[in-house]
Design a protein around this motif. Structure first.
Motif, mmCIF file in Angstrom:
data_model
loop_
_atom_site.group_PDB
_atom_site.id
_atom_site.type_symbol
_atom_site.label_atom_id
_atom_site.label_comp_id
_atom_site.label_asym_id
_atom_site.label_seq_id
_atom_site.Cartn_x
_atom_site.Cartn_y
_atom_site.Cartn_z
ATOM 1 N N LEU A 1 0.808 -1.212 0.000
ATOM 2 C CA LEU A 1 0.000 0.000 0.000
ATOM 3 C C LEU A 1 0.844 1.266 0.000
ATOM 4 N N ASP A 2 2.099 1.160 0.408
ATOM 5 C CA ASP A 2 2.940 2.348 0.530
ATOM 6 C C ASP A 2 3.713 2.687 -0.735
ATOM 7 N N GLY A 3 3.485 1.948 -1.813
ATOM 8 C CA GLY A 3 4.145 2.244 -3.078
ATOM 9 C C GLY A 3 5.551 1.687 -3.199
ATOM 10 N N LYS A 4 6.033 1.026 -2.190
ATOM 11 C CA LYS A 4 7.366 0.423 -2.252
ATOM 12 C C LYS A 4 7.319 -0.826 -3.133
ATOM 13 N N PRO A 5 8.473 -1.305 -3.565
ATOM 14 C CA PRO A 5 8.472 -2.501 -4.412
ATOM 15 C C PRO A 5 7.916 -3.720 -3.665
ATOM 16 N N PRO A 6 7.312 -4.649 -4.397
ATOM 17 C CA PRO A 6 6.773 -5.855 -3.763
ATOM 18 C C PRO A 6 7.864 -6.652 -3.043
ATOM 19 N N VAL A 7 7.443 -7.379 -2.023
ATOM 20 C CA VAL A 7 8.341 -8.217 -1.238
ATOM 21 C C VAL A 7 7.980 -9.670 -1.524
ATOM 22 N N GLY A 8 8.961 -10.457 -1.899
ATOM 23 C CA GLY A 8 8.729 -11.879 -2.141
ATOM 24 C C GLY A 8 8.866 -12.691 -0.874
ATOM 25 N N ILE A 9 8.639 -13.964 -1.002
ATOM 26 C CA ILE A 9 8.766 -14.874 0.142
ATOM 27 C C ILE A 9 10.183 -14.840 0.702
ATOM 28 N N ALA A 10 11.174 -14.751 -0.184
ATOM 29 C CA ALA A 10 12.566 -14.702 0.273
ATOM 30 C C ALA A 10 12.805 -13.457 1.135
ATOM 31 N N GLY A 11 12.196 -12.337 0.751
ATOM 32 C CA GLY A 11 12.326 -11.117 1.544
ATOM 33 C C GLY A 11 11.671 -11.253 2.909
ATOM 34 N N TYR A 12 10.530 -11.935 2.930
ATOM 35 C CA TYR A 12 9.832 -12.170 4.195
ATOM 36 C C TYR A 12 10.671 -13.068 5.103
ATOM 37 N N LEU A 13 11.143 -14.161 4.554
ATOM 38 C CA LEU A 13 11.940 -15.096 5.348
ATOM 39 C C LEU A 13 13.299 -14.518 5.726
ATOM 40 N N GLY A 14 13.789 -13.548 4.955
ATOM 41 C CA GLY A 14 15.081 -12.937 5.233
ATOM 42 C C GLY A 14 15.029 -11.840 6.280
ATOM 43 N N ALA A 15 13.842 -11.501 6.757
ATOM 44 C CA ALA A 15 13.725 -10.474 7.796
ATOM 45 C C ALA A 15 14.365 -10.987 9.084
ATOM 46 N N PRO A 16 14.859 -10.082 9.911
ATOM 47 C CA PRO A 16 15.487 -10.508 11.171
ATOM 48 C C PRO A 16 14.526 -11.338 12.032
ATOM 49 N N LEU A 17 15.061 -12.319 12.718
ATOM 50 C CA LEU A 17 14.262 -13.195 13.564
ATOM 51 C C LEU A 17 13.496 -12.394 14.620
ATOM 52 N N GLY A 18 14.098 -11.339 15.114
ATOM 53 C CA GLY A 18 13.441 -10.504 16.126
ATOM 54 C C GLY A 18 12.129 -9.909 15.631
ATOM 55 N N TRP A 19 12.069 -9.563 14.344
ATOM 56 C CA TRP A 19 10.828 -9.026 13.780
ATOM 57 C C TRP A 19 9.737 -10.080 13.797
ATOM 58 N N HIS A 20 10.087 -11.297 13.416
ATOM 59 C CA HIS A 20 9.107 -12.377 13.425
ATOM 60 C C HIS A 20 8.657 -12.695 14.849
ATOM 61 N N LEU A 21 9.606 -12.723 15.784
ATOM 62 C CA LEU A 21 9.260 -12.996 17.179
ATOM 63 C C LEU A 21 8.390 -11.890 17.764
ATOM 64 N N ALA A 22 8.639 -10.653 17.369
ATOM 65 C CA ALA A 22 7.800 -9.545 17.831
ATOM 66 C C ALA A 22 6.367 -9.716 17.312
ATOM 67 N N GLY A 23 6.230 -10.178 16.079
ATOM 68 C CA GLY A 23 4.901 -10.433 15.529
ATOM 69 C C GLY A 23 4.179 -11.551 16.270
ATOM 70 N N VAL A 24 4.906 -12.617 16.582
ATOM 71 C CA VAL A 24 4.312 -13.735 17.326
ATOM 72 C C VAL A 24 3.934 -13.277 18.733
ATOM 73 N N LEU A 25 4.804 -12.514 19.378
ATOM 74 C CA LEU A 25 4.502 -11.991 20.716
ATOM 75 C C LEU A 25 3.260 -11.096 20.674
#
Length: 153
Positions: free
Chosen positions: A50-74
């Motif tokens: 929605l912000d006009g930035k380039p699309p993010v693929g699955i590799a980009g999602y999985l490549g995010a820092p583990l802390g970001w994913h853990l923050a989402g789970v928390l």
């Protein structure tokens, strides 16, 4: 977002001796629904941001820092804990479904306050946006009050 609570209240309408699911069963099915709907929603927003930035693929999602994913789970665990408390309060008849829903929506107001006053997310926003934020806070608070007071009338 606000359309789900009447269904939750109706599912828990029975007395404590009926076969209606309790608040914990409702929370389990609700969490399953959130999981099932989150996957396609995330994919859509990753491929069409929605912000006009380039699309993010699955590799980009999985490549995010583990802390970001853990923050989402928390965040999900915290949100689910609040939803369970909301469902239990509604089922226990401590408060009615309308008041219980209103209390739960107060979290939205708190997160908006954090974004505006603590994280300064709108610090560089135009003056017109800041006026709209003020009106958003006013109308949101009035709406919460109206829903909370509705059972009295």
């Amino acid at each position: 977002m606000g359309c789900f609570y009447p269904f939750v209240a109706r599912a828990m309408r029975g007395d404590h001796f009926s076969a209606d699911p309790g608040p914990y069963a409702i929370a389990f099915f609700f969490a399953l629904g959130v999981l099932v709907s989150t996957l396609p929603a995330n994919m859509l927003l990753m491929f069409k941001p929605l912000d006009g930035k380039p699309p993010v693929g699955i590799a980009g999602y999985l490549g995010a820092p583990l802390g970001w994913h853990l923050a989402g789970v928390l965040g999900g665990f915290i949100w689910c804990t609040g939803a369970i408390a909301n469902f239990v309060a509604s089922r226990a008849h401590l408060v009615g479904p309308a008041v219980s829903y209103t209390i739960g929506q107060g979290a939205t107001m708190i997160s908006a306050c954090w974004g505006v006053f603590v994280w300064h997310e709108f610090a560089k926003a135009p003056r017109s946006a800041k006026k709209l934020l003020l009106w958003m806070f006013i109308f949101f608070a009035l709406g919460l009050c109206a829903v909370a007071l509705a059972p009295l009338f």
